[in-house]
Write a protein that holds these residues in place. Structure first.
Motif, PDB file in Angstrom:
ATOM      1  N   GLY A 120      -0.483 -14.546  10.181  1.00  0.00           N
ATOM      2  CA  GLY A 120       0.113 -14.317   8.867  1.00  0.00           C
ATOM      3  C   GLY A 120      -0.091 -12.899   8.360  1.00  0.00           C
ATOM      4  N   MET A 121      -1.327 -12.424   8.355  1.00  0.00           N
ATOM      5  CA  MET A 121      -1.578 -11.076   7.850  1.00  0.00           C
ATOM      6  C   MET A 121      -1.137 -10.018   8.857  1.00  0.00           C
ATOM      7  N   ILE A 122      -1.144 -10.345  10.124  1.00  0.00           N
ATOM      8  CA  ILE A 122      -0.664  -9.386  11.121  1.00  0.00           C
ATOM      9  C   ILE A 122       0.831  -9.123  10.918  1.00  0.00           C
ATOM     10  N   ARG A 123       1.594 -10.164  10.593  1.00  0.00           N
ATOM     11  CA  ARG A 123       3.019  -9.958  10.270  1.00  0.00           C
ATOM     12  C   ARG A 123       3.165  -9.021   9.073  1.00  0.00           C
ATOM     13  N   ALA A 124       2.328  -9.215   8.067  1.00  0.00           N
ATOM     14  CA  ALA A 124       2.391  -8.357   6.887  1.00  0.00           C
ATOM     15  C   ALA A 124       2.026  -6.917   7.231  1.00  0.00           C
ATOM     16  N   MET A 125       1.041  -6.737   8.120  1.00  0.00           N
ATOM     17  CA  MET A 125       0.649  -5.386   8.508  1.00  0.00           C
ATOM     18  C   MET A 125       1.727  -4.698   9.332  1.00  0.00           C
ATOM     19  N   GLU A 126       2.472  -5.484  10.094  1.00  0.00           N
ATOM     20  CA  GLU A 126       3.609  -4.915  10.839  1.00  0.00           C
ATOM     21  C   GLU A 126       4.619  -4.321   9.871  1.00  0.00           C
ATOM     22  N   LEU A 127       4.922  -5.054   8.820  1.00  0.00           N
ATOM     23  CA  LEU A 127       5.889  -4.564   7.834  1.00  0.00           C
ATOM     24  C   LEU A 127       5.366  -3.329   7.102  1.00  0.00           C
ATOM     25  N   THR A 128       4.116  -3.384   6.683  1.00  0.00           N
ATOM     26  CA  THR A 128       3.551  -2.241   5.953  1.00  0.00           C
ATOM     27  C   THR A 128       3.474  -1.007   6.835  1.00  0.00           C
ATOM     28  N   ALA A 129       2.975  -1.176   8.060  1.00  0.00           N
ATOM     29  CA  ALA A 129       2.835  -0.026   8.952  1.00  0.00           C
ATOM     30  C   ALA A 129       4.188   0.568   9.306  1.00  0.00           C
ATOM     31  N   ALA A 133       0.802  -1.223   0.000  1.00  0.00           N
ATOM     32  CA  ALA A 133       0.000   0.000   0.000  1.00  0.00           C
ATOM     33  C   ALA A 133       0.837   1.277   0.000  1.00  0.00           C
ATOM     34  N   PHE A 134       0.438   2.212  -0.833  1.00  0.00           N
ATOM     35  CA  PHE A 134       0.824   3.625  -0.777  1.00  0.00           C
ATOM     36  C   PHE A 134       2.332   3.857  -0.599  1.00  0.00           C
ATOM     37  N   PRO A 135       3.175   3.361  -1.495  1.00  0.00           N
ATOM     38  CA  PRO A 135       4.619   3.591  -1.339  1.00  0.00           C
ATOM     39  C   PRO A 135       4.994   5.068  -1.334  1.00  0.00           C
ATOM     40  N   HIS A 136       4.172   5.912  -1.965  1.00  0.00           N
ATOM     41  CA  HIS A 136       4.477   7.345  -1.990  1.00  0.00           C
ATOM     42  C   HIS A 136       4.311   7.995  -0.611  1.00  0.00           C
ATOM     43  N   LEU A 137       3.692   7.266   0.335  1.00  0.00           N
ATOM     44  CA  LEU A 137       3.508   7.807   1.691  1.00  0.00           C
ATOM     45  C   LEU A 137       4.552   7.285   2.686  1.00  0.00           C
ATOM     46  N   ASN A 138       5.521   6.529   2.211  1.00  0.00           N
ATOM     47  CA  ASN A 138       6.509   5.937   3.120  1.00  0.00           C
ATOM     48  C   ASN A 138       7.119   6.969   4.055  1.00  0.00           C
ATOM     49  N   GLY A 139       7.058   6.680   5.360  1.00  0.00           N
ATOM     50  CA  GLY A 139       7.700   7.523   6.354  1.00  0.00           C
ATOM     51  C   GLY A 139       6.995   8.826   6.653  1.00  0.00           C
ATOM     52  N   THR A 140       5.745   8.995   6.178  1.00  0.00           N
ATOM     53  CA  THR A 140       5.054  10.281   6.364  1.00  0.00           C
ATOM     54  C   THR A 140       3.736  10.155   7.118  1.00  0.00           C
ATOM     55  N   VAL A 141       3.302   8.959   7.439  1.00  0.00           N
ATOM     56  CA  VAL A 141       1.963   8.733   7.974  1.00  0.00           C
ATOM     57  C   VAL A 141       1.964   8.904   9.494  1.00  0.00           C
ATOM     58  N   ASP A 142       0.951   9.572  10.005  1.00  0.00           N
ATOM     59  CA  ASP A 142       0.831   9.790  11.448  1.00  0.00           C
ATOM     60  C   ASP A 142       0.124   8.642  12.162  1.00  0.00           C
ATOM     61  N   LEU A 143      -0.844   8.023  11.488  1.00  0.00           N
ATOM     62  CA  LEU A 143      -1.639   6.991  12.134  1.00  0.00           C
ATOM     63  C   LEU A 143      -2.051   5.946  11.107  1.00  0.00           C
ATOM     64  N   VAL A 144      -1.833   4.685  11.456  1.00  0.00           N
ATOM     65  CA  VAL A 144      -2.331   3.563  10.659  1.00  0.00           C
ATOM     66  C   VAL A 144      -3.347   2.804  11.498  1.00  0.00           C
ATOM     67  N   HIS A 189      12.346   5.538  16.248  1.00  0.00           N
ATOM     68  CA  HIS A 189      12.924   6.650  15.492  1.00  0.00           C
ATOM     69  C   HIS A 189      14.058   6.224  14.572  1.00  0.00           C
ATOM     70  N   THR A 190      14.137   4.939  14.250  1.00  0.00           N
ATOM     71  CA  THR A 190      15.064   4.515  13.207  1.00  0.00           C
ATOM     72  C   THR A 190      14.427   4.804  11.857  1.00  0.00           C
ATOM     73  N   PRO A 191      15.219   5.007  10.818  1.00  0.00           N
ATOM     74  CA  PRO A 191      14.634   5.296   9.487  1.00  0.00           C
ATOM     75  C   PRO A 191      13.793   4.121   9.020  1.00  0.00           C
ATOM     76  N   PRO A 192      12.706   4.400   8.282  1.00  0.00           N
ATOM     77  CA  PRO A 192      11.896   3.327   7.709  1.00  0.00           C
ATOM     78  C   PRO A 192      12.761   2.444   6.809  1.00  0.00           C
ATOM     79  N   PRO A 193      12.458   1.123   6.756  1.00  0.00           N
ATOM     80  CA  PRO A 193      13.247   0.238   5.876  1.00  0.00           C
ATOM     81  C   PRO A 193      13.097   0.642   4.417  1.00  0.00           C
ATOM     82  N   ALA A 194      14.134   0.405   3.665  1.00  0.00           N
ATOM     83  CA  ALA A 194      14.111   0.768   2.243  1.00  0.00           C
ATOM     84  C   ALA A 194      13.129  -0.101   1.478  1.00  0.00           C
ATOM     85  N   ARG A 223       6.773   0.625   7.487  1.00  0.00           N
ATOM     86  CA  ARG A 223       7.232   1.340   6.293  1.00  0.00           C
ATOM     87  C   ARG A 223       6.530   2.683   6.147  1.00  0.00           C
ATOM     88  N   LEU A 224       5.232   2.720   6.425  1.00  0.00           N
ATOM     89  CA  LEU A 224       4.442   3.926   6.189  1.00  0.00           C
ATOM     90  C   LEU A 224       4.609   4.987   7.267  1.00  0.00           C
TER      91      LEU A 224
END
Length: 295
Positions: free
Chosen positions: A229-238, A183-194, A290-295, A240-241
């Motif tokens: 399974g999907m919770i692991r995926a949401m951890e990665l997506t969130a 989801a929404f790669p253009h929002l990486n590192g800018t989202v306040d709330l997921v 406060h580490t940088p979002p993963p690439a 990132r965002l």
């Protein structure tokens, strides 16, 4: 049961009382039975549940008892009516679309309070993402209550995404069809709330109600062994965002109050991860470190 109005219930108000007793006798909780009878009565009268009280002294529409008969067979009231009410607003449904649940209101209210705190502190347009948006329940409600927010939602099911876009009309919520994992790669590192209500029921678990297991779409329910399974995926997506310090609110099962925070803590991507029980399930609150979002 007989689909004609019982002689003991000549008015709609009396029919509601009679139907409530029948539903609770069939194993439906009193709170759910009251909400269901009012939704079905309003649908039969072609009014909103809010306006139903004006009709309680009037006659009982014959279709009301037809709806109650279907509800006694454990068909969800929202599916019978074709719509649901969530925090006072109507959400149109469709076959194959997940029905909003009461526990999600707790998470949505938490999200709204956090966003209001951000705007009060000077954030002019907080960015929100709803992953696994279903019929748009959380995204649309948040957009209604926090109009300053930039709300984005994504839903994999085409039927649910179409319903969500219909429900979002007139609000600022933007709903797209797609995979939440990308989801929404253009929002990486800018989202306040997921916020997210992903599938989290382990394969083979049958603790959910007949209304869920028999009528909600499998895509919205099952999440592999352990339900993670999907919770692991949401951890990665969130992770990132979210911007550093951004918050994730994730709905999960009551049986995952320990396993989900443990999963998040082990990644090292979260400065805080804790779950609390909701009225039926659980909610994780996690804060992006406060580490940088993963690439």
């Amino acid at each position: 049961m007989n689909t004609t109005t019982p002689a003991s219930a000549p008015t709609l108000g009396e029919a509601l009382h009679e139907a409530h007793g029948q539903l609770t006798g069939a194993g439906i909780t009193p709170t759910a039975a009251r909400a269901d009878t009012r939704l079905l009565a309003a649908h039969a009268c072609k009014v909103t549940p809010t306006d139903l009280d004006d009709h309680l002294t009037g006659p009982v529409p014959p279709r009301f008892w037809q709806y109650i008969e279907r509800r006694l067979a454990r068909e969800p009231a929202e599916r019978i009516a074709g719509h649901a009410y969530f925090m006072g607003h109507r959400f149109d449904l469709a076959p194959g679309v997940f029905v909003p649940k009461p526990e999600t209101e707790e998470i949505t209210k938490d999200a709204i309070a956090r966003l209001n705190a951000l705007t009060d502190a000077g954030t002019t347009a907080p960015v929100v993402v709803d992953l696994c948006a279903g019929p748009g329940t959380m995204a649309v409600t948040i957009a209604r209550h926090v109009p300053a927010a930039q709300v984005h939602g994504i839903e994999l099911s085409q039927a649910a995404a179409r319903a969500a876009r219909r429900n979002a009309r007139g609000t600022g919520a933007r709903i797209v069809q797609g995979d939440a994992r990308d989801a929404f790669p253009h929002l990486n590192g800018t989202v306040d709330l997921v916020v997210t209500n992903p599938p989290y029921i382990p394969i083979g678990l049958r603790t959910s109600s007949p209304e869920v297991l028999g009528y909600d779409p499998p895509l919205a329910l099952w999440a592999g062994e352990g339900g993670l399974g999907m919770i692991r995926a949401m951890e990665l997506t969130a992770s990132r965002l979210l911007a550093p310090g951004g918050v994730l609110l994730l709905e999960h099962g009551s049986y995952q109050l320990d396993s989900v925070p443990r999963l998040f803590t082990a990644t090292g991507r979260w400065s805080h991860a804790a779950s609390r029980p909701t009225c039926n399930d659980g909610c994780l609150t996690a804060v992006r470190n406060h580490t940088p979002p993963p690439a």
